[in-house]
Design an enzyme around this catalytic site. Structure first.
Site, PDB file in Angstrom:
ATOM      1  N   ASP A   1       0.822  -1.213   0.000  1.00 22.68           N
ATOM      2  CA  ASP A   1       0.000   0.000   0.000  1.00 22.68           C
ATOM      3  C   ASP A   1       0.859   1.266   0.000  1.00 22.68           C
ATOM      4  OD1 ASP A   1      -2.041  -1.806   0.270  1.00 22.68           O
ATOM      5  OD2 ASP A   1      -2.832  -0.979   2.141  1.00 22.68           O
TER       6      ASP A   1
ATOM      7  N   HIS B   1      -4.468   9.709  -0.051  1.00 21.78           N
ATOM      8  CA  HIS B   1      -4.629   8.897   1.155  1.00 21.78           C
ATOM      9  C   HIS B   1      -5.515   9.638   2.154  1.00 21.78           C
ATOM     10  CE1 HIS B   1      -3.610   6.264   4.527  1.00 21.78           C
ATOM     11  NE2 HIS B   1      -3.167   5.406   3.615  1.00 21.78           N
TER      12      HIS B   1
ATOM     13  N   HIS C   1       3.767  -2.280   3.119  1.00 21.20           N
ATOM     14  CA  HIS C   1       3.815  -0.945   2.521  1.00 21.20           C
ATOM     15  C   HIS C   1       5.113  -0.771   1.741  1.00 21.20           C
ATOM     16  CE1 HIS C   1       0.754  -0.357   5.630  1.00 21.20           C
ATOM     17  NE2 HIS C   1       0.339   0.688   4.922  1.00 21.20           N
TER      18      HIS C   1
END
Length: 275
Positions: free
Chosen positions: A75, A130, A222
């Site tokens: 992510d 985000h 991530h």
């Protein structure tokens, strides 16, 4: 129907019953009413925080075991300094992954997105930016954000993205409704590294992920920080995770490949089973 969704329906019916009783008959004690409301809110919050429960919408969180396949997912990228480290580690181990990209960042680094695609990785949606309050946005806002994100990414891809993981991983009824309208599928996870926090360490991330490395797992890592201001611990932990996968005979494929493989796997009767 998932058990959590059944629990939501039953608790909603119970709440309506208490309301009807209070309106038409004798009011319930205040303590009972407050306790029921708190319990309902806690149930809803758990459903939002853990999308694998599928309380508000269908979401993939793992595949059926059998083919010795998992899906590594990343992510918050792309961001060249950290994403390229992830790409290099995956290339050396000959593994593929799915990257849930922030569309605004993808527009900033289109060549990096093309590198990811050319390396055999899958690109999925993580919102245009985000937005930490994404779960509270209206379904129409979610739909428009996903369409905007898809429009930004599609020129860089062979086909439009299939999967969506909301920012913060939270799925509310509004998120699920907007995703359905946008025609994307929700992706959760079966093991989460919590590597995107500033206090995470590669050692702790490796320990947490390897404990959950099982056939059919979907791993959440991530490849970039939310604001690109530090390197997520998962970047340094990735080589150790890949070594653990190799020791267990596990191969990482893209999410679409993972569920295509599951759909093609023969069931107990020898027939094909859907995902």
């Amino acid at each position: 129907m998932p058990p959590a969704r059944i629990a939501l329906w039953l608790s909603s019916i119970a709440g309506i019953s208490l309301l009807v009783r209070s309106l038409w008959f004798e009011p319930v004690p205040m303590g009972v009413a407050v306790g029921a409301m708190v319990a309902y809110l806690v149930l809803c919050m758990l459903g939002m925080i853990f999308p694998a429960f599928e309380m508000f919408g269908d979401a993939v969180s793992r595949a059926e075991p059998g083919p010795r396949l998992i899906a590594l997912t990343f992510d918050d990228g792309p961001y060249p300094p950290t994403t390229r480290k992830v790409l290099d580690a995956l290339a050396k181990a000959e593994q593929r992954a799915t990257f849930f990209v922030v569309a605004r960042k993808a527009q900033k680094y289109p060549e990096l997105v093309k590198e990811m695609v050319e390396a055999g990785h899958e690109i999925a949606l993580h919102g245009f930016q985000h937005d930490r309050l994404f779960a509270w946005r209206t379904p129409s806002h979610v739909q428009m954000d996903l369409r905007r994100s898809r429009d930004a990414l599609t020129p860089l891809l062979a086909k439009p993205p299939r999967w969506f993981r909301p920012p913060m991983g939270m799925v509310s009824p509004r998120t699920a409704a907007g995703a359905r309208k946008a025609g994307v599928e929700l992706a959760a996870w079966s093991v989460r590294a919590f590597d995107g926090t500033a206090g995470a360490t590669p050692e702790r991330v490796t320990e947490r992920i390897t404990a959950g490395l099982k056939d059919g797992a979907i791993v959440l890592l991530h490849d970039a920080a939310e604001h690109d201001d530090f390197e997520p611990a998962g970047v340094a932990a990735l080589p150790g995770i890949l070594d653990a996968m190799a020791a267990r005979g596990l191969t990482s494929v893209t999410l679409s490949e993972l569920f295509a493989e599951e759909a093609a796997s023969p069931g107990p009767s020898g027939n094909e089973t859907g995902s």
